[in-house]
Design a protein around this motif. Structure first.
Motif, PDB file in Angstrom:
ATOM      1  N   LEU A  17      -6.099  11.538   0.221  1.00  0.00           N
ATOM      2  CA  LEU A  17      -4.755  12.120   0.218  1.00  0.00           C
ATOM      3  C   LEU A  17      -4.653  13.203  -0.849  1.00  0.00           C
ATOM      4  N   LEU A  18      -5.132  12.878  -2.062  1.00  0.00           N
ATOM      5  CA  LEU A  18      -5.027  13.839  -3.160  1.00  0.00           C
ATOM      6  C   LEU A  18      -5.996  15.012  -2.994  1.00  0.00           C
ATOM      7  N   CYS A  19      -7.282  14.680  -2.849  1.00  0.00           N
ATOM      8  CA  CYS A  19      -8.292  15.734  -2.839  1.00  0.00           C
ATOM      9  C   CYS A  19      -8.408  16.398  -1.475  1.00  0.00           C
ATOM     10  N   ARG A  47     -11.396   6.821  -1.390  1.00  0.00           N
ATOM     11  CA  ARG A  47     -10.492   5.912  -0.712  1.00  0.00           C
ATOM     12  C   ARG A  47      -9.371   6.718  -0.045  1.00  0.00           C
ATOM     13  N   LEU A  48      -8.447   6.005   0.590  1.00  0.00           N
ATOM     14  CA  LEU A  48      -7.359   6.693   1.278  1.00  0.00           C
ATOM     15  C   LEU A  48      -6.551   7.542   0.302  1.00  0.00           C
ATOM     16  N   ARG A 105       0.848  -1.193   0.000  1.00  0.00           N
ATOM     17  CA  ARG A 105       0.000   0.000   0.000  1.00  0.00           C
ATOM     18  C   ARG A 105       0.887   1.247   0.000  1.00  0.00           C
ATOM     19  N   HIS A 106       1.308   1.618  -1.185  1.00  0.00           N
ATOM     20  CA  HIS A 106       2.240   2.743  -1.306  1.00  0.00           C
ATOM     21  C   HIS A 106       1.609   4.079  -0.923  1.00  0.00           C
ATOM     22  N   GLU A 107       0.269   4.144  -0.951  1.00  0.00           N
ATOM     23  CA  GLU A 107      -0.371   5.410  -0.579  1.00  0.00           C
ATOM     24  C   GLU A 107      -0.101   5.772   0.885  1.00  0.00           C
ATOM     25  N   LEU A 108       0.198   4.736   1.709  1.00  0.00           N
ATOM     26  CA  LEU A 108       0.463   4.999   3.121  1.00  0.00           C
ATOM     27  C   LEU A 108       1.751   5.797   3.306  1.00  0.00           C
ATOM     28  N   ILE A 109       2.805   5.390   2.621  1.00  0.00           N
ATOM     29  CA  ILE A 109       4.077   6.110   2.752  1.00  0.00           C
ATOM     30  C   ILE A 109       3.955   7.518   2.164  1.00  0.00           C
ATOM     31  N   VAL A 110       3.191   7.654   1.057  1.00  0.00           N
ATOM     32  CA  VAL A 110       2.989   8.983   0.464  1.00  0.00           C
ATOM     33  C   VAL A 110       2.192   9.864   1.423  1.00  0.00           C
ATOM     34  N   LEU A 111       1.194   9.276   2.107  1.00  0.00           N
ATOM     35  CA  LEU A 111       0.400  10.017   3.082  1.00  0.00           C
ATOM     36  C   LEU A 111       1.276  10.544   4.207  1.00  0.00           C
ATOM     37  N   GLY A 112       2.117   9.686   4.778  1.00  0.00           N
ATOM     38  CA  GLY A 112       2.985  10.100   5.879  1.00  0.00           C
ATOM     39  C   GLY A 112       3.941  11.203   5.463  1.00  0.00           C
ATOM     40  N   VAL A 113       4.551  11.054   4.277  1.00  0.00           N
ATOM     41  CA  VAL A 113       5.503  12.069   3.794  1.00  0.00           C
ATOM     42  C   VAL A 113       4.778  13.387   3.535  1.00  0.00           C
ATOM     43  N   THR A 114       3.569  13.313   2.943  1.00  0.00           N
ATOM     44  CA  THR A 114       2.796  14.528   2.650  1.00  0.00           C
ATOM     45  C   THR A 114       2.467  15.299   3.917  1.00  0.00           C
ATOM     46  N   VAL A 115       2.061  14.574   4.945  1.00  0.00           N
ATOM     47  CA  VAL A 115       1.727  15.235   6.219  1.00  0.00           C
ATOM     48  C   VAL A 115       2.957  15.948   6.791  1.00  0.00           C
ATOM     49  N   MET A 170     -10.750   1.373   8.509  1.00  0.00           N
ATOM     50  CA  MET A 170     -11.572   2.422   9.104  1.00  0.00           C
ATOM     51  C   MET A 170     -10.728   3.325  10.005  1.00  0.00           C
ATOM     52  N   PHE A 171      -9.752   2.747  10.680  1.00  0.00           N
ATOM     53  CA  PHE A 171      -8.913   3.531  11.599  1.00  0.00           C
ATOM     54  C   PHE A 171      -8.106   4.569  10.824  1.00  0.00           C
ATOM     55  N   ILE A 172      -7.428   4.151   9.746  1.00  0.00           N
ATOM     56  CA  ILE A 172      -6.603   5.099   8.995  1.00  0.00           C
ATOM     57  C   ILE A 172      -7.468   6.086   8.219  1.00  0.00           C
ATOM     58  N   LEU A 173      -8.641   5.632   7.721  1.00  0.00           N
ATOM     59  CA  LEU A 173      -9.546   6.530   7.003  1.00  0.00           C
ATOM     60  C   LEU A 173     -10.104   7.610   7.932  1.00  0.00           C
ATOM     61  N   SER A 174     -10.509   7.192   9.137  1.00  0.00           N
ATOM     62  CA  SER A 174     -11.077   8.164  10.076  1.00  0.00           C
ATOM     63  C   SER A 174     -10.017   9.153  10.537  1.00  0.00           C
ATOM     64  N   LEU A 175      -8.771   8.671  10.726  1.00  0.00           N
ATOM     65  CA  LEU A 175      -7.684   9.585  11.095  1.00  0.00           C
ATOM     66  C   LEU A 175      -7.408  10.590   9.981  1.00  0.00           C
ATOM     67  N   THR A 176      -7.414  10.099   8.756  1.00  0.00           N
ATOM     68  CA  THR A 176      -7.161  10.984   7.611  1.00  0.00           C
ATOM     69  C   THR A 176      -8.275  12.009   7.469  1.00  0.00           C
ATOM     70  N   LEU A 177      -9.519  11.565   7.659  1.00  0.00           N
ATOM     71  CA  LEU A 177     -10.640  12.491   7.597  1.00  0.00           C
ATOM     72  C   LEU A 177     -10.506  13.568   8.672  1.00  0.00           C
ATOM     73  N   GLY A 178     -10.088  13.151   9.868  1.00  0.00           N
ATOM     74  CA  GLY A 178      -9.878  14.125  10.938  1.00  0.00           C
ATOM     75  C   GLY A 178      -8.807  15.134  10.580  1.00  0.00           C
ATOM     76  N   TYR A 179      -7.755  14.682   9.885  1.00  0.00           N
ATOM     77  CA  TYR A 179      -6.666  15.592   9.517  1.00  0.00           C
ATOM     78  C   TYR A 179      -7.111  16.589   8.444  1.00  0.00           C
ATOM     79  N   ILE A 180      -8.111  16.206   7.620  1.00  0.00           N
ATOM     80  CA  ILE A 180      -8.572  17.080   6.549  1.00  0.00           C
ATOM     81  C   ILE A 180      -9.118  18.400   7.103  1.00  0.00           C
ATOM     82  N   SER A 181      -9.500  18.423   8.369  1.00  0.00           N
ATOM     83  CA  SER A 181      -9.937  19.696   8.962  1.00  0.00           C
ATOM     84  C   SER A 181      -8.800  20.715   8.951  1.00  0.00           C
TER      85      SER A 181
END
Length: 903
Positions: A729-731, A724-725, A100-110, A290-301
């Motif tokens: 990440l993108l939008c 999706r995750l 799941r390469h999107e995970l490493i991209v997510l962490g680096v983006t943050v 659900m855990f990573i999706l909900s965390l990502t949604l929380g970060y979108i704020s």
């Protein structure tokens, strides 16, 4: 103002009980005190001593300041946990799911966004530091035997400072010597009476609040002068110990507004994380997903990004204002500036001349063009008398004059008169020797200057100023070598001459002299024999910028009201030329006010735009009338006597030159260059700052709410999540951040002055977010519908289009068809960047395979665009209809009959 006496007594008595050897400079011999502080009473501290003491004591910051560096900003984001926690979880999950390469991209983006946030906050802090250099208290200090002026934040204990009338005391200091030094200590003891200071030793008493041989930081020197040695600086000064306001949060109201919205979103996002997690598990979804999706949604704020972007928007805006000669001393005034609909300004500050020149002289009952005036003694004497009532000095630097510097230094009017003396070959090199000045006085309204002189063994009083004021003081006038009694016919002829001179001259100065036996200007008989010598007409090249600014304000519905202390007709001519007034009915003089029925004068207040020769109290009354008519008023000020006006006005402007520190500290905006165009730019720039901050805050709210709505819709419908995750990440993160950055730096619309801003407040209200919530709910539904029809790739496109189009209206309550406060150029650039990223993600095979995107068909694109842009167009039509309904609702229900119409 509250009385802090009991509080300070408690502080001081408790301190003495705790330490018998407490530092008490008021009860020490001054030389002993200097030795203890390592200073020299004559030469002050050395540079090495200053560096050493500053390392020990720190900066002399009397007030808390907003200061955020890169390190502290990054540290604050780490303490916020949301960003770093999401990055840590993404990296940890990638360890167990390396496919799941999107995970490493997510962490680096943050991490990258946290870094950018820190850079933006540090840049904003640097921008705000620039304006503090103009609004900071100045101090005259002696170091290494040299006296110079510095920023008071650079003072350290042991510095020798000089105090003069109008200064704000920069630190707690012990008086070394003084001459009639009086200080207003209301900021400490709440008493509005100045206290005279002395240098005598004063043995401490438990009931003492302030000592007469001490001056305290933040107090105001109201008279006299003196020198003092600094004893306490920064957080140790007395005013910080007794006045709790210095320990409060100094964050500007606009940033508090954005911060409160961000905190609310952050709080809701945390709750949503747990709710989504529970709902997802309850509906049979993977708990790890659900855990990573909900965390990502929380970060979108994006709470941290909201703070950084609103902060940089403020810093960027005030730096632009500084580049256009407006330094904002009070950041809270920015929101208020956006509400200004009336500007009350003094003529000298609204229309300052670059260079003045004498155009005409009125002498012996005749008007003479200066180019045709004879080199006779009467003409020379008139000009010399005017210069005696000035502080003009000859520039002794011959090399400097060769480089283009002026021959004289002083006010522009005085330099023009001195140049006229040179033209008429009137020798003024020994002016002080020819006229020995005994006493000089300037009226509180700056209309008249009086000087008592000794010349030829005789005492004279010379009076210079506004012609109407001078004529009324004179008992006679000079004509053809004789002196004649002043009568109504003579006064009428003089007013005719003034009207004629006003056609060419911008300013007319009257000069009168009289023999006197008085030895002081305080003697009531000093002006008993005043004889009018004549008038001096001065002109200047008319400046286009202020006049153009008046025109812009008038088109934007901002009223300009002018006060002039010059002659009536020159003031009238200038006001017409600048566009302040259109005819003489809009002007009124002090005499006109006294002759007009009070009720009629008050009723005609909205008509008057030019006030000539009025005093400070009458000018304050004009402000009161404007407030009574529900106007939001900005005023200009230039002397200590204007302090009451400053305290009553909504926003205040002062000039950077010839303005005491006291006035600068009390004002909101410091004009580095005079001119109505500077005031106008400051109002427009403030509106742009307000628009940017509200745009960023509201946009991030909509982005978060739209994604949340699509998630809730999916749970209710029992379908997979539209985003999706990797889509989030993108939008939700990258696209959102790029568009928000463009809004933070958006240029103002050219019609920004006419934009009606929200009423300034620091607390967000629910009604502010009704439209954003409705838009976000519909946007979430549109994203879900597109996902059901065409899958994740089109859902990503739909969300990107909805966010970009929402930003295009600058999150305005107005429809797209109406004018909006901010330009869209930067937003178009951000839209192109978003489009490029989307194209790479979908059409570059390695990236598309990495994130699982497929290429939609043209039909899919068409329907996606139809649903998305159709929804956007629908919201704009609804806005338009709603605006028309409100507009019609506010129209008067009954039309006046033709004979009842008011002009």
């Amino acid at each position: 103002m509250p009385d802090y006496s009991e509080k300070i007594r408690t502080i001081t008595s408790n301190s003495r009980k705790q330490a018998e050897d407490r530092f008490e400079p008021e009860s020490m011999d001054i030389e002993e005190l200097a030795i203890k502080l390592g200073s020299n009473l004559g030469d002050g501290l050395s540079d090495e001593d200053v560096k050493r003491i500053r390392r020990e004591k720190g900066s002399n910051a009397l007030y808390d300041e907003i200061k955020t560096g890169f390190t502290s900003s990054f540290k604050n984001q780490l303490q916020g946990l949301m960003g770093i926690f999401l990055a840590a979880v993404a990296f940890l999950m990638y360890v167990f799911q390396p496919e799941r390469h999107e995970l490493i991209v997510l962490g680096v983006t943050v991490i990258i966004i946290m870094f950018i946030n820190a850079v933006l906050e540090a840049s904003a802090s640097h921008s705000l530091e620039k304006i503090r250099n103009y609004s900071a208290i100045r101090a005259t200090v002696t170091r290494n035997g040299r006296r110079f002026v510095i920023d008071s934040r650079g003072l350290v204990p042991g510095d020798i400072i000089t105090l003069e009338t109008g200064n704000i005391v920069p630190a707690d200091a012990r008086v070394i010597s003084c001459a009639h030094l009086s200080v207003l200590e209301a900021s400490i003891n709440g008493k509005n009476e100045a206290v005279y200071k002395s240098s005598a030793i004063e043995y401490n008493r438990p009931d003492m609040l302030c000592h007469t041989n001490m001056v305290y930081a933040g107090t105001v020197v109201t008279g006299g002068s003196g020198t003092a040695i600094v004893c306490e600086t920064g957080k140790n000064v007395l005013t910080r110990k007794v006045n709790t306001k210095h320990s409060q949060d100094y964050t500007p109201g606009l940033l508090k507004y954005a911060s409160r919205v961000g905190k609310a979103m952050s709080f809701v996002s945390v709750i949503i994380c747990f709710v989504l997690l529970a709902l997802g598990v309850a509906t049979g979804r993977s708990i790890t997903d659900m855990f990573i999706l909900s965390l990502t949604l929380g970060y979108i704020s994006m709470y941290d990004s909201c703070k950084a972007l609103t902060f940089i928007s403020l810093g960027y805006g005030v730096e632009k204002m500084l580049e256009n000669n407006a330094a904002v001393g009070n950041l809270n005034s920015i929101g208020k500036l956006g509400n200004v609909d009336t500007v009350m300004c003094a003529k000298g500050q609204a229309f300052p001349p670059k260079k003045m020149f004498v155009t005409e002289l009125y002498i012996d009952g005749k008007i003479k063009d200066i180019r045709e005036a004879e080199e006779n003694e009467n003409n020379k004497r008139l000009l010399k008398y005017a210069l005696v009532c000035s502080d003009i000095k000859k520039n002794a630097d011959e090399k400097g004059r060769q480089r283009g510097q002026q021959k004289y230094t002083g006010r522009k009017q005085d330099i023009a008169i001195a140049d006229a003396c040179d033209f008429l070959l009137a020798d003024i090199s020994n002016l002080e020797g020819e006229f020995f000045r005994i006493d000089t006085e300037v009226s509180s309204d700056n209309i008249v200057t009086r000087t008592l002189v000794l010349s030829g063994g005789k005492t004279f009083v010379i009076v210079r100023g506004n012609p109407e004021s001078i004529i009324s003081r004179c008992v006679g006038y000079r004509k053809n070598g004789g002196v004649y009694r002043m009568n109504d016919a003579a006064v009428a002829r003089m007013h005719e001459a003034l009207e004629e001179m006003g056609k060419k001259a911008e300013t007319v100065i009257a000069v009168a002299t009289g023999r006197t036996d008085a030895d002081s200007l305080q003697d009531y008989s000093v002006e008993s024999r005043l004889i009018l010598s004549g008038f001096i007409g001065l002109g200047s090249a008319f400046r286009v910028d202020p006049a153009a600014a008046v025109y812009k304000c008038r088109r934007a519905g901002i009223e300009a009201v002018l006060r002039s202390n010059d002659a009536y007709y020159p003031s009238l001519s200038l006001a017409k030329e600048a566009g302040i007034i259109t005819d003489e009915s809009q002007a009124i003089s002090a005499e006109g006010i006294s002759e007009t029925d009070p009720g009629l004068y008050i009723a005609n207040q909205p008509l008057y735009k030019l006030y000539v020769g009025i005093d400070n109290e009458q000018w304050r009354e004009v402000l009161e009338y404007k407030h009574a008519d529900k106007h939001y008023v900005a005023v200009t000020a230039n002397s200590i006597d204007d302090l009451p006006l400053i305290h009553e006005a909504d926003v205040t402007f002062v000039s950077d030159t010839e303005t005491p520190d006291t006035l600068k500290q009390e004002s909101d905006v410091i004009m580095l260059e005079g001119g109505f165009h500077v005031i106008t730019y400051a109002i427009g720039a403030a509106k742009a700052i307000v628009a940017r901050i509200h745009a960023v805050t509201e946009y991030l709210f909509v982005g978060f709410t739209a994604v949340l709505t699509s998630f809730l819709a999916a749970i209710v419908l029992g379908i997979d999540f539209p985003l999706r995750l990797q889509d989030m990440l993108l939008c939700g993160i990258i696209f959102n951040f790029i568009i928000a950055v463009s809004l933070a730096f958006a240029a103002p619309n050219k019609n920004i002055l006419a934009e009606k801003m929200k009423k300034y407040r620091t607390k967000p209200l629910l009604k502010d977010f009704v439209q954003p919530i409705l838009y976000a709910l519909g946007a979430g539904g549109a994203i879900t519908a597109v996902y059901v029809l065409f899958g994740n790739t089109c859902a990503l496109l739909s969300s990107a289009l909805l966010l970009i189009t929402y930003g295009l209206t600058n999150v305005s309550k107005k429809p797209l068809f109406a004018r909006t406060p901010l330009g869209v150029r930067k937003l178009v650039v951000s839209a192109l960047i978003v489009g490029a990223i989307y194209a790479c993600a979908v059409y570059v095979p390695p990236i598309a395979n990495l994130f699982g995107y497929t290429q939609p068909s043209l039909f899919g694109y068409g329907i996606t665009a139809a649903i998305t842009l159709g929804y956007y167009a629908f919201t704009q039509v609804v806005k338009l209809i709603y605006g028309l309904i409100i507009k019609n609702k506010n129209k008067p229900k009954f039309k006046l009959a033709k004979d009842e119409e008011v002009n």
